[in-house]
Motif scaffolding. Structure first.
Motif, PDB file in Angstrom:
ATOM      1  N   ALA A  78      28.002   1.272  59.102  1.00  0.00           N
ATOM      2  CA  ALA A  78      26.560   1.156  59.317  1.00  0.00           C
ATOM      3  C   ALA A  78      26.194   1.425  60.772  1.00  0.00           C
ATOM      4  O   ALA A  78      25.143   2.012  61.053  1.00  0.00           O
TER       5      ALA A  78
ATOM      6  N   LEU B 117      20.187  -0.536  58.152  1.00  0.00           N
ATOM      7  CA  LEU B 117      21.474  -0.341  58.819  1.00  0.00           C
ATOM      8  C   LEU B 117      21.592  -1.213  60.071  1.00  0.00           C
ATOM      9  O   LEU B 117      22.687  -1.676  60.403  1.00  0.00           O
TER      10      LEU B 117
ATOM     11  N   CYS C  75      22.785  -4.750  59.247  1.00  0.00           N
ATOM     12  CA  CYS C  75      24.135  -4.631  58.706  1.00  0.00           C
ATOM     13  C   CYS C  75      25.129  -4.415  59.835  1.00  0.00           C
ATOM     14  O   CYS C  75      26.172  -5.072  59.898  1.00  0.00           O
TER      15      CYS C  75
END
Length: 110
Positions: free
Chosen positions: A64, A94, A97
């Motif tokens: 990510a 993203l 994450c």
């Protein structure tokens, strides 16, 4: 064809209760995201080329991080407003994450 996105706190179960790890999802930019990612080279150095528009793809926090930078760069150079919105939405999933060990972004293809 579209790609939906989900952020999970841990690796989601492909069968069974994936909702146990579900944090949030994005479902409104699926077709635009698939189109924005369609021209990427699967064999290149980036991660977003790995996303399968017809199947499911999982990115862990390390993947990510790379994909986050890639999505931001693609959005910056994007001339299509729908594609840009989809890429910024992707970057929005993203980011957390990449910052959270053990988390995943799940790309759900058609």
């Amino acid at each position: 064809m579209g790609i939906e996105l989900e952020l999970h706190s841990a690796r989601p179960a492909r069968k069974g209760p994936a909702r146990d790890t579900f944090l949030r999802g994005s479902y409104e930019h699926g077709e635009a995201l698939a189109a924005a990612l369609s021209g990427l080279d699967r064999h290149g150095s980036g991660k977003l080329g790995w996303v399968d528009p017809y199947g499911d793809t999982l990115f862990n926090e390390q993947e990510a991080e790379v994909a986050r930078q890639e999505a931001a760069a693609l959005a910056e150079g994007c001339g299509d407003a729908r594609h840009k919105a989809a890429l910024l939405d992707l970057a929005g999933l993203l980011d957390p994450c990449a910052a959270t060990p053990g988390s995943y972004v799940w790309f759900l293809g058609d």
